[in-house]
Each structure stands twice: as C-alpha cells, then as structure tokens.
Design an enzyme around this catalytic site. Sequence first.
Site, short mmCIF file in Angstrom:
data_model
loop_
_atom_site.label_atom_id
_atom_site.label_comp_id
_atom_site.label_asym_id
_atom_site.label_seq_id
_atom_site.Cartn_x
_atom_site.Cartn_y
_atom_site.Cartn_z
N ARG A 48 0.81 -1.22 0.00
CA ARG A 48 0.00 0.00 0.00
C ARG A 48 0.85 1.27 0.00
O ARG A 48 0.45 2.30 0.58
CB ARG A 48 -0.95 0.03 1.21
CG ARG A 48 -2.05 -1.00 1.18
CD ARG A 48 -3.21 -0.55 0.30
NE ARG A 48 -4.15 -1.65 0.12
CZ ARG A 48 -5.29 -1.80 0.81
NH1 ARG A 48 -5.63 -0.90 1.70
NH2 ARG A 48 -6.06 -2.82 0.59
N ARG A 69 -3.49 6.52 1.06
CA ARG A 69 -4.05 7.73 1.66
C ARG A 69 -3.14 8.46 2.63
O ARG A 69 -3.41 9.59 3.00
CB ARG A 69 -5.37 7.37 2.36
CG ARG A 69 -6.49 7.09 1.38
CD ARG A 69 -7.65 6.35 2.05
NE ARG A 69 -7.22 5.00 2.37
CZ ARG A 69 -8.01 4.08 2.91
NH1 ARG A 69 -9.25 4.36 3.24
NH2 ARG A 69 -7.53 2.88 3.16
N ARG A 126 -6.51 11.09 -6.21
CA ARG A 126 -7.76 10.36 -6.02
C ARG A 126 -8.96 11.31 -6.13
O ARG A 126 -9.98 10.97 -6.74
CB ARG A 126 -7.74 9.69 -4.65
CG ARG A 126 -8.91 8.79 -4.35
CD ARG A 126 -8.68 8.24 -2.95
NE ARG A 126 -9.69 7.33 -2.49
CZ ARG A 126 -10.83 7.71 -1.92
NH1 ARG A 126 -11.10 8.98 -1.78
NH2 ARG A 126 -11.68 6.79 -1.49
N ASP A 173 -6.62 -3.16 -7.61
CA ASP A 173 -7.16 -3.81 -6.42
C ASP A 173 -7.47 -5.26 -6.72
O ASP A 173 -7.82 -5.59 -7.88
CB ASP A 173 -8.43 -3.10 -5.93
CG ASP A 173 -8.74 -3.49 -4.49
OD1 ASP A 173 -8.16 -2.87 -3.57
OD2 ASP A 173 -9.51 -4.44 -4.28
N TYR A 216 -14.50 -12.58 -0.37
CA TYR A 216 -15.22 -11.33 -0.66
C TYR A 216 -16.43 -11.59 -1.57
O TYR A 216 -17.49 -10.98 -1.41
CB TYR A 216 -14.28 -10.31 -1.30
CG TYR A 216 -13.30 -9.69 -0.31
CD1 TYR A 216 -13.67 -8.62 0.49
CD2 TYR A 216 -12.03 -10.21 -0.16
CE1 TYR A 216 -12.78 -8.07 1.40
CE2 TYR A 216 -11.13 -9.67 0.75
CZ TYR A 216 -11.51 -8.60 1.53
OH TYR A 216 -10.64 -8.06 2.44
O1 CP3 Z 1 -0.04 -2.03 -2.42
C1 CP3 Z 1 -0.30 -1.12 -3.24
O2 CP3 Z 1 0.02 0.08 -3.06
C2 CP3 Z 1 -0.93 -1.50 -4.56
C3 CP3 Z 1 -2.34 -1.35 -4.67
C4 CP3 Z 1 -3.24 -2.24 -3.84
C5 CP3 Z 1 -4.47 -1.79 -3.30
N1 CP3 Z 1 -5.12 -2.86 -2.75
C6 CP3 Z 1 -4.97 -0.41 -3.36
C7 CP3 Z 1 -6.06 0.00 -2.46
C8 CP3 Z 1 -3.12 -3.60 -3.52
C9 CP3 Z 1 -1.98 -4.56 -3.78
C10 CP3 Z 1 -4.33 -3.97 -2.86
C11 CP3 Z 1 -4.61 -5.34 -2.42
C12 CP3 Z 1 -5.84 -5.63 -1.68
N2 CP3 Z 1 -7.07 -5.06 -1.82
C13 CP3 Z 1 -5.96 -6.66 -0.72
C14 CP3 Z 1 -4.87 -7.61 -0.33
C15 CP3 Z 1 -3.87 -7.00 0.57
C16 CP3 Z 1 -4.38 -6.68 1.95
O3 CP3 Z 1 -4.47 -5.47 2.25
O4 CP3 Z 1 -4.67 -7.62 2.71
C17 CP3 Z 1 -7.28 -6.64 -0.25
C18 CP3 Z 1 -7.86 -7.55 0.81
C19 CP3 Z 1 -7.98 -5.63 -0.97
C20 CP3 Z 1 -9.42 -5.29 -0.88
C21 CP3 Z 1 -9.63 -3.90 -0.43
N3 CP3 Z 1 -9.32 -2.79 -1.18
C22 CP3 Z 1 -10.16 -3.47 0.79
C23 CP3 Z 1 -10.61 -4.39 1.91
C24 CP3 Z 1 -10.18 -2.08 0.76
C25 CP3 Z 1 -10.77 -1.17 1.80
C26 CP3 Z 1 -9.87 -1.01 2.97
C27 CP3 Z 1 -9.14 0.30 2.89
O5 CP3 Z 1 -7.93 0.30 3.12
O6 CP3 Z 1 -9.83 1.30 2.61
C28 CP3 Z 1 -9.60 -1.66 -0.46
C29 CP3 Z 1 -9.39 -0.27 -0.93
C30 CP3 Z 1 -8.02 0.09 -1.38
N4 CP3 Z 1 -7.21 -0.67 -2.18
C31 CP3 Z 1 -7.35 1.32 -1.11
C32 CP3 Z 1 -6.12 1.27 -1.79
C33 CP3 Z 1 -5.08 2.36 -1.88
C34 CP3 Z 1 -7.93 2.48 -0.33
C35 CP3 Z 1 -8.87 3.16 -1.26
C36 CP3 Z 1 -9.01 4.63 -1.06
O7 CP3 Z 1 -8.23 5.41 -1.64
O8 CP3 Z 1 -9.95 5.00 -0.36
#
Ligand code: CP3
Length: 342
Positions: A24, A28, A37, A74, A151
């Site tokens: 990540r 944010r 964003r 994602d 999911y």
């Molecule tokens: O790592 C990186 O920077 C690359 C991009 C990336 C994102 N999600 C961007 C993201 C990667 C590799 C993921 C993987 C992901 N997504 C996983 C596996 C890794 C982990 O965290 O366990 C999972 C379970 C998801 C599903 C997901 N996406 C959830 C549960 C959420 C909401 C939780 C949160 O942090 O808000 C997301 C949203 C998400 N994916 C964000 C980002 C940067 C936040 C979105 C925003 O900008 O509001």
Amino acid sequence: MNNKLLLRALAGETLPVPPVWMMRQAGRYLPEYRATRAQAGDFLSLCYTPDLAAEVTLQPIRRFGFDAAILFADILLVPQALGADLWFETGEGPRLSTVTTPGDLARLKPADAIHEHLSPIYETVRILARELPDETTLIGFAGAPWTVATYMIAGRGTPDQGPAHALIQQDRATFERLLELITEATIAYLSAQIEAGAEVVKLFDSWAGSLAGDDFDAYALAPAKRIIAALKARHPAVPVIAFPREAGARYVGFARATGADCLAVDNSVSARWVAENVQVDGCVQGNLAPGHMVTGGQPLIDETRHIVETFRGGPHVFNLGHGITPDADPENVALMIETIRS
Ligand code: CP3
C-alpha cells in the site's frame, strides 16, 4: 550484473543492503495520493484511469526511491471483471453482489472473458514499464483465489470469513467451482500483466490464516501451486512472491511446495523464527509491523535494524508485515528507508 536489487534478491542473492518496498505504498497517507484520487473522483475510477493509476504508482517512487513499484489496482477488480457488482462504501470498504448458489455462479463470465474489462489495468502496466527508473522493479499482483472468494461469497470484508467457511460446509461443490473459476481468471490476469511489462507478480492471500489443516492445503496451497506452475510454463523467468498472510506454522515449506520464488510473511511471526524456519528455503519478504509507520522514533529504528540483521544471512526483501495505514506519517517511511540503507 542486474541493477534491479529486487530481482537479484528474488533470484536468491544475499545482498549487503536488502531491497525495500511497502505494501500500500501508494495510498491515503500521502497528500499527493489524496489529491490524485480527488481528481479521479473515486477509488475505482482511479484504478481504471491508466494515466492517474500510473501517476499514483510513481508518487512513492519519486518521494522515497523504493526499489520496487507495485501496480496501482485492487484484488477485487477480478470479481468485477467476472461480472460481480463492486462498489466502495466510504469509510467502510468494499461491497459486492454475492455468489453463494449454482445460479449465481452460472451468471458469472468465463475466465477468459476478463480481459476486456481489465484492459485499462494492462495499459497502466505499459505506462509504468516505460516511465519507471531503470533500477526500479515493476510488481504486478492479484488476490489469491481463497481471499477473492471470501469477498465474493460474503459481498464484503468479514472478520472471520464466516460466509465462505459456511459455504464450504453447505455446498462444497459450488465453493470449489467458484475457486476454480477465480484460479483460471487469476492465471489469465497475471499472464496479461506480465505480457504488458510486469517483472514480478505477487499473490495476496490476505485471509489464508483462517484456513486450517486440509482446507489450507486445498484452498490456499493448491491454487497457489497451480497458478505459479501455469505462470512458470508461460513466463519461466518471472519471479512470484506468495503471501499467505497469517499462515503461521504453515509458512514453513510453503514456497517449496508451491514453487514461489519468495515468501512474504506478516508480523505475527518473529523475524528470528522466519530466518530459522522459512529463509532456509530461500528468499523471504517482511516483516516490520505497520504501526511503526504511525509511531516512529527510536523503536522504529531499532526494529528496522533488528529485521535487517536477522535476515542478513540469506536473501531478503524488506517490507512491512501488512499494508501501511492512512494515519501513517510519511516522515517515518523516510526514516525506515534511511535506516535500512545506512
Ligand atoms: O499495495 C499497493 O500500493 C498497490 C495497490 C493495492 C491496493 N489494494 C490499493 C487500495 C493492492 C496490492 C491492494 C490489495 C488488496 N485489496 C488486498 C490484499 C492485501 C491486503 O491489504 O490484505 C485486499 C484484501 C484488498 C481489498 C480492499 N481494497 C479493501 C478491503 C479495501 C478497503 C480497505 C481500505 O484500506 O480502505 C480496499 C481499498 C483500497 N485498495 C485502497 C487502496 C489504496 C484504499 C482506497 C481509497 O483510496 O480510499
């Protein structure tokens, strides 16, 4: 000699300074991410707008000089490409239409139909392959089938993956057909990322820790093994990082059993234990607690040094044990990197 430190570590080289990147790392906690964003409108639009997705991928590389960039996308884009509805509830997380019956499954598209929907992601990869500095490795990724299935079945994130475990009990055949579909789609998706320019791919099995015994073998290990074998058949030179998060004792031998080039570990296991039980088989990635990116100070420096020292005897990629959180301070990220490299 290859100037990409990440590729050297993944090839099994023990380096004096480990390559570093962060799960990540585009997110944010960075003001420039929040600005892009806002420009995109929402998170999914950001994922599907190649110029903007490439821009946020590059932001942490410019700011911190990480050794690797991870494609901004994602894991839930694959269910969407298979025909599930997907949206993000602000402040809560993802929501999806659910798949729990043979009828729901029949309404999904076949695995090879995902590319049309996912073509903007491949375009992001192509832009990044052109624009990244020479020494920075481009990582593509997908969710592992079990995590993606949790999911799709629940329609949201769950603390214990209860709905997926319930489906295994009530209708194992439907569950296994869903897992099969996701496995095929994941192979197609990662192959296309590699063809567009990804140099490494990572499989995120965020909920592997909730599988035990035979279910761990059948639903975490076996799909990873199959995906890696299929990728290696097409792209033998591309390394794969596996992350069966919170697998605990099941981390031992996971890379060997699946053919992964590197095993990423979370911070519920100690670096010492990982060095003795997992790194003996090859490259490991991890495992600083993400909380240090919020709290910083001497404990961050001490723990970073401890992890570098503990993994010094073998191939190691420095990373957090899980994703950096929105309340993290970018200054602490800079301090972590400086500590690793000094
Ligand atoms: O790592 C990186 O920077 C690359 C991009 C990336 C994102 N999600 C961007 C993201 C990667 C590799 C993921 C993987 C992901 N997504 C996983 C596996 C890794 C982990 O965290 O366990 C999972 C379970 C998801 C599903 C997901 N996406 C959830 C549960 C959420 C909401 C939780 C949160 O942090 O808000 C997301 C949203 C998400 N994916 C964000 C980002 C940067 C936040 C979105 C925003 O900008 O509001």
